[in-house]
Design an enzyme around this catalytic site. Sequence first.
Site, mmCIF file in Angstrom:
data_model
loop_
_atom_site.group_PDB
_atom_site.id
_atom_site.type_symbol
_atom_site.label_atom_id
_atom_site.label_comp_id
_atom_site.label_asym_id
_atom_site.label_seq_id
_atom_site.Cartn_x
_atom_site.Cartn_y
_atom_site.Cartn_z
ATOM 1 N N ILE A 1 6.851 11.608 28.337
ATOM 2 C CA ILE A 1 7.748 10.560 27.851
ATOM 3 C C ILE A 1 7.368 9.247 28.526
ATOM 4 O O ILE A 1 7.361 9.150 29.759
ATOM 5 C CB ILE A 1 9.231 10.871 28.169
ATOM 6 C CG1 ILE A 1 9.650 12.233 27.603
ATOM 7 C CG2 ILE A 1 10.139 9.754 27.647
ATOM 8 C CD1 ILE A 1 9.847 12.267 26.113
ATOM 9 N N TYR B 1 9.609 2.158 29.819
ATOM 10 C CA TYR B 1 9.321 0.746 30.093
ATOM 11 C C TYR B 1 10.581 -0.036 30.463
ATOM 12 O O TYR B 1 10.509 -1.178 30.906
ATOM 13 C CB TYR B 1 8.679 0.088 28.866
ATOM 14 C CG TYR B 1 9.546 0.151 27.632
ATOM 15 C CD1 TYR B 1 10.434 -0.873 27.330
ATOM 16 C CD2 TYR B 1 9.491 1.247 26.775
ATOM 17 C CE1 TYR B 1 11.254 -0.799 26.198
ATOM 18 C CE2 TYR B 1 10.294 1.324 25.655
ATOM 19 C CZ TYR B 1 11.169 0.298 25.369
ATOM 20 O OH TYR B 1 11.967 0.381 24.255
ATOM 21 N N GLY B 2 11.767 0.588 30.285
ATOM 22 C CA GLY B 2 13.034 -0.062 30.591
ATOM 23 C C GLY B 2 13.867 0.814 31.495
ATOM 24 O O GLY B 2 13.404 1.248 32.556
ATOM 25 N N SER B 3 15.086 1.117 31.072
ATOM 26 C CA SER B 3 16.009 1.864 31.943
ATOM 27 C C SER B 3 15.541 3.285 32.252
ATOM 28 O O SER B 3 15.951 3.855 33.274
ATOM 29 C CB SER B 3 17.406 1.905 31.319
ATOM 30 O OG SER B 3 17.391 2.569 30.067
ATOM 31 N N GLU C 1 18.046 7.384 23.126
ATOM 32 C CA GLU C 1 17.150 6.366 22.590
ATOM 33 C C GLU C 1 17.301 6.158 21.085
ATOM 34 O O GLU C 1 17.100 5.046 20.584
ATOM 35 C CB GLU C 1 15.696 6.729 22.915
ATOM 36 C CG GLU C 1 15.377 6.768 24.392
ATOM 37 C CD GLU C 1 15.569 5.417 25.061
ATOM 38 O OE1 GLU C 1 14.953 4.445 24.608
ATOM 39 O OE2 GLU C 1 16.339 5.342 26.032
#
Length: 247
Positions: free
Chosen positions: A73, A76-78, A152
């Site tokens: 996986i 790039y964020g949280s 997501e």
Amino acid sequence: MSDDAFLHLPHLRDCLTPAEQSELRVTPEVLAFWDRRAQLLGRGADWRLSDEELESSRHAMLTRRDPDADLWIYSYGSLMWNPGFHFEEVRLAELPGYQRRFSFRTTIGRGSAERPGLMLALERGTGSCRGLVFRIAASRAETESAFVWRREMIRGSYRPSFLSIGTPQGEVTALAFASNPSHADHVGELPLAETAAMIVCASGTLGTNRQYLELVTAQLERLGIEDDYLRDLAQQVEGIPVPAIDT
């Protein structure tokens, strides 16, 4: 393979929220709680994709991979500090041809109908986007992917794809959630000053939009990752006073 998930990044050992402590490990019970909260905010049942739509899209994606292989996986964020799933390994990762942008409007989570916020997405662009990639054991892929999928893909804001990701230990194929430009909440890349102004004002059920930006930039700094867009945006945000809270 090592039994130490943090073999390559030992300094992250105490910097990620454990899965069982994560408010973003989206179990059916968490999803039901979010539904009740959305109802209190005046949202209809269509505020998110149905359970059937979520599961159908997840299974359609997972059939494209070898069921006996581990699942990677990309984050790039949280997901970089609060993945919400169990993993066997984490590596630094680089995704070519994409860039981080605050390009999705949000009125729930870190924004409201009165003061909408902006959330990060992967947008096609020049250069590359550096982040993390997590390996989920094949035996756990079915269960753990459900948690991240509900999180997501809850509103269908992203287009999941299996993409080639570079890591210091070699290339892997990972599931990445890229921007869905056809989604109603997609606003694209706004002028930096407008983006900063929205972020400073927005707040929702998960906290402020400003805090989200600070968490992203702090984790990138911890990882030694430079992102010119986020650096310039953070500088803009720092120059804007925190607005007074309505009472």
